[in-house]
Design a protein around this motif. Structure first.
Motif, PDB file in Angstrom:
ATOM      1  N   ARG A 135      51.489  31.419  89.002  1.00 47.13           N
ATOM      2  CA  ARG A 135      50.958  31.200  90.405  1.00 47.13           C
ATOM      3  C   ARG A 135      51.510  32.385  91.198  1.00 47.13           C
ATOM      4  O   ARG A 135      50.787  32.680  92.426  1.00 47.13           O
ATOM      5  CB  ARG A 135      51.579  29.990  90.906  1.00 47.13           C
ATOM      6  N   SER A 152      44.665  29.954  91.203  1.00 51.51           N
ATOM      7  CA  SER A 152      45.216  30.655  92.517  1.00 51.51           C
ATOM      8  C   SER A 152      46.707  31.183  92.350  1.00 51.51           C
ATOM      9  O   SER A 152      47.529  30.625  91.707  1.00 51.51           O
ATOM     10  CB  SER A 152      44.957  29.334  93.545  1.00 51.51           C
ATOM     11  N   GLN A 153      46.714  32.293  93.104  1.00 54.53           N
ATOM     12  CA  GLN A 153      48.005  33.123  93.043  1.00 54.53           C
ATOM     13  C   GLN A 153      48.477  33.260  94.539  1.00 54.53           C
ATOM     14  O   GLN A 153      47.412  33.272  95.369  1.00 54.53           O
ATOM     15  CB  GLN A 153      47.856  34.405  92.101  1.00 54.53           C
TER      16      GLN A 153
END
Length: 296
Positions: free
Chosen positions: A248, A224-225
């Motif tokens: 991230r 997830s970013q």
């Protein structure tokens, strides 16, 4: 009734075990404080992600006893039980007070900017600010009074764009994630290694009527970013986590780093320049905030 207060200087290895031993000997309360507090040698301890929680190398135990307790005997017994030599301590008498009122008096509303304010719940809402955070001091770091927190809050106020996603890594009380949502973030996630901090942050979010997610690092979805990654922790941890925090942050996203002393700016800025176009640092009371935009 008055109380007796013992101030006991101790080394790091004894601070926590001796605190427990003193409670077993009848102490009413024990607090651990930095022996160098208020000096240039003051050592901030935040319990940052990626590092084991610790206390100061040189601490002072502030121990409260009832008026007629034999403090000398209690301290000697506690020291013996943890294998310590005889301990010197300073004893003072403390008048009985309204401790709750006294503690609350130390925390007044904090004006972060013309549109961002932090107000403890025992104060009435001030009105006027577009974003008012209702936040009480508690078990987690982050009441808004520390310069590192204020630097991050001002960055959010000045630079956050409506609808952006935010990660607050080392969230403590959750103040930065909550502020981001109050200032227009589309979603905010907070991460902390301390389960008490996660629980406190979730309670603070509910109190402020915002929908933030707080969790342990292991519970973050893999890969997830985020548009904005905030890390208000200490420099050693920022070094250790640099590659992960960069991963991230989405391409074109921004990172905000605080908990950095002025003398650590050059090294940290150069480290994060591997992934980010770094901006000029912003300083307050000997602390710095670094920010940058991630290159594609």
């Amino acid at each position: 009734m008055p109380y007796l207060q013992a101030s006991i200087p101790v080394e790091e290895r004894l601070a926590e075990v001796l605190s427990d031993a003193l409670m077993e000997q009848g102490a009413l309360s024990v607090s651990i404080e930095d022996a160098a507090a208020g000096t240039d040698a003051e050592e901030p301890i935040f319990g940052e992600p990626g590092m084991q929680q610790r206390v100061w190398q040189q601490s002072v135990l502030t121990v409260l006893f009832a008026e007629h307790d034999d403090v000398k005997a209690a301290v000697a017994a506690a020291a013996q039980s943890v294998g310590a030599a005889d301990l010197d301590f300073e004893l003072t008498s403390v008048a009985d007070q309204d401790w709750v009122r006294l503690t609350q008096a130390q925390f007044e509303p904090i004006e972060i900017s013309p549109r961002l304010r932090i107000t403890p719940t025992w104060h009435e809402a001030q009105g006027g600010a577009a974003a008012e955070l209702r936040l009480d001091p508690g078990v987690a770091f982050g009441t808004g009074s520390h310069p590192t927190t204020q630097l991050c809050l001002r960055w959010l106020d000045d630079h956050l764009r409506d609808g952006e996603t935010v990660l607050d890594y080392g969230c403590g009380s959750g103040i930065l994630a909550i502020a981001a949502l109050k200032l227009g973030a589309g979603a905010a996630t907070g991460v902390d290694i301390d389960p008490q901090a996660v629980a406190a942050a979730q309670a603070n979010a509910e109190q402020n009527q915002v929908d933030a997610l707080f969790c342990a690092d292991a519970d973050l979805p893999e890969g997830s970013q985020f548009d904005v990654v905030l890390a208000n922790i200490l420099s050693n941890t920022l070094r250790m986590l640099a590659q992960m925090l960069a991963a991230r942050t989405r391409s074109g996203g921004r990172i905000v780093l605080s908990g950095i002393l002025e003398g650590q700016v050059e090294e940290l800025s150069a480290l994060y320049a591997q992934w980010f176009d770094m901006n000029a640092p912003v300083y307050e009371q000997g602390w710095a905030c670094l920010s940058g935009t991630k290159r594609a």
